[in-house]
Design an enzyme around this catalytic site. Structure first.
Site, PDB file in Angstrom:
ATOM      1  N   GLU A  58      -8.126  18.871  31.428  1.00  0.00           N
ATOM      2  CA  GLU A  58      -7.133  17.958  30.858  1.00  0.00           C
ATOM      3  C   GLU A  58      -7.286  16.539  31.375  1.00  0.00           C
ATOM      4  O   GLU A  58      -6.390  16.007  32.058  1.00  0.00           O
ATOM      5  CB  GLU A  58      -5.712  18.485  31.122  1.00  0.00           C
ATOM      6  CG  GLU A  58      -5.444  19.839  30.486  1.00  0.00           C
ATOM      7  CD  GLU A  58      -4.047  20.382  30.768  1.00  0.00           C
ATOM      8  OE1 GLU A  58      -3.287  19.740  31.513  1.00  0.00           O
ATOM      9  OE2 GLU A  58      -3.723  21.470  30.262  1.00  0.00           O
ATOM     10  N   GLU A 107      -5.853  27.954  27.978  1.00  0.00           N
ATOM     11  CA  GLU A 107      -4.449  28.035  28.406  1.00  0.00           C
ATOM     12  C   GLU A 107      -3.565  28.128  27.184  1.00  0.00           C
ATOM     13  O   GLU A 107      -3.765  27.400  26.210  1.00  0.00           O
ATOM     14  CB  GLU A 107      -4.010  26.789  29.200  1.00  0.00           C
ATOM     15  CG  GLU A 107      -4.456  26.759  30.624  1.00  0.00           C
ATOM     16  CD  GLU A 107      -3.964  25.537  31.392  1.00  0.00           C
ATOM     17  OE1 GLU A 107      -2.884  25.000  31.067  1.00  0.00           O
ATOM     18  OE2 GLU A 107      -4.679  25.109  32.309  1.00  0.00           O
TER      19      GLU A 107
END
Ligand code: IFM
Length: 452
Positions: free
Chosen positions: A166, A354
């Protein structure tokens, strides 16, 4: 057979991150990370929570891996704490730190679990922040150096690798909004950070190829699918910008070798200092990767406005009825749209690295956690994943976030994402209803229309 059956070789697993579960923040020679520094500063994290002990996974990894095996986890994502291996970011390896990861990986393999290693999940050595952190070009080179040493030490046992997790959250939350470590609030710095994160990613991939590693390597991105809140043209444009800042800014350089032109111009007009791009940078960033990691939680509904500068956008009330404990809208269709969009615009194999939700979990009088809201969240998202695969998205696996409750960054321990409950006072682990449900999904290789 379930109604939504996945292919036999589809990978099922779970994710976690070093800082969020390990604890042992200063044990066995580990150096301080920016998150240790951030947590130890009063007022930064809810309830004054810290990562010092977390789930004590550093000492309990055998018990945790046994639980993963019991649940049928096939792939477990872990991250390496850079300062546990290089306390100062560079120099001599801290052998005890490295031994910890060797033991964890061996233990996973002994239990038939494939480790999936993330090299950077936010815990930069504080020593490197002291010299400018990711805003300093040199940090990218040091990251590649660290990555090379990890490939050398663990490469023969690990098949799946990700460089950076991220990058948008690292750059923006950490350096623009300042609500994560290192707590800087400057958009221009955030863009310079984004560029160096992408350079670090590319340099690590290059090193991976040069070393002749046999596994697969990729990068993991955050995908808040952006929708215009209304049909108004100005809302549509704001949505394109919002998506440009959060998604295209990080994917176009990797897949197309350039920053999105519209965003570059927009930022320039707003007086933002754009990243310094040196000759060769974009070639390094756009190294071929083997897969893209997709982290999906919710979608954003965007309108033109002034809340977010320099994007000139605001977030509208989402048209949904359910929200997670984080206040995030539950919107499984956005998951489908994110996967189809990546397939269409970037044409790369994906692994969902995720997906999950925080809900208010309670241990009942029987000592059990009936987290029906999480079961329903996972169920509905898996059905959308199945639909995307049917419609042509090349998705090879799904890792739930998270294997266990953990330190949710600035929110501390209050927000629980795990399929295993952690009693932080006793460190007792309790498999939640969602854990048992997910275990059955893995066993059967699919999801039924009804929840149970
Ligand atoms: O806990 C985080 C994780 O570290 C990165 N992705 C989002 C999760 C939930 O906020």
């Amino acid at each position: 057979m379930s109604q939504y059956q996945f292919k036999e070789d589809f990978l099922w697993g779970a994710s976690a991150a070093a800082f969020q579960i390990e604890g042992a923040w200063d044990e066995d020679g580990k150096g301080e990370s920016i998150w240790d520094r951030y947590c130890h500063h009063p007022g930064n994290v809810a309830n004054g929570d810290k990562g010092d002990v977390a789930c004590d996974h550093y000492h309990r990894y055998r018990e945790d891996i046994a639980l993963m095996k019991e649940l049928g986890i096939q792939v477990q994502r872990l991250s390496i704490s850079w300062p546990r291996i290089f306390p100062r970011g560079v120099g001599e390896i801290n052998q005890k730190g490295l031994a910890f990861y060797q033991n964890v990986i061996d233990c996973m393999l002994e239990n038939g679990i494939q480790p999936f290693v993330v090299l950077y999940h936010w815990d930069l050595p504080q020593k490197l922040q002291d010299t400018g952190g990711w805003a300093n070009r040199e940090t990218a080179s040091l990251f590649a150096e660290y990555a090379g040493r990890v490939f050398e030490a663990l490469g023969n046992r690990v098949r799946y690798w990700a460089t950076i997790l991220e990058p948008q959250v690292i750059a923006y939350n950490g350096n623009w909004m300042g609500n994560m470590a290192p707590g800087i609030r400057d958009f221009s710095t955030a863009l310079q950070v984004s560029h160096n994160l992408l350079r670090g990613h590319g340099m690590a991939v290059k090193r991976f190829r040069e070393m002749g590693m046999t596994g697969e390597i990729g990068i993991i991105n955050y995908f808040p699918t952006a929708y215009p809140a209304t049909e108004a043209e100005e809302d549509r444009r704001a949505t394109v910008r919002h998506d440009g800042v959060w998604t295209r800014w990080f994917l176009d350089p990797v897949f197309k070798g350039c920053y999105p032109e519209d965003m570059w111009q927009w930022h320039k007009e707003k007086g933002v200092v754009l990243p310094e791009i040196c000759p060769g940078d974009m070639e390094v960033i756009s190294q071929k990767i083997d897969f893209l990691g997709i982290n999906y939680y919710y979608s954003d509904f965007v309108k033109a406005g002034t809340d977010i500068w320099p994007t000139m956008a605001s977030l509208a009330k989402p048209p949904v009825e359910q929200f997670t404990q984080m206040g995030w809208p539950v919107y499984p269709n956005g998951f489908y749209d994110a996967l189809m969009r990546v397939q269409r615009d970037y044409g790369i194999k994906m692994i969902v690295t995720e997906n999950g939700g925080a809900f208010h979990d309670v241990v009942n009088w029987k000592g059990e956690v009936d987290d029906d809201a999480r079961v329903s969240y996972l169920h509905d998202h898996l059905i959308q994943l199945h639909r995307a695969i049917q419609d042509g998205a090349e998705v090879r696996g799904y890792l739930v976030w998270s294997i266990m409750d953990n330190f949710e960054w600035a929110f501390g321990y209050e927000k629980r994402f795990g399929i295993v409950y952690i009693d932080y006072l006793t460190q007792k682990r309790i498999v939640k209803k969602s854990g048992r449900w997910y275990s059955e999904v893995i066993r059967s290789g699919g999801v039924k229309e009804e929840l149970w």
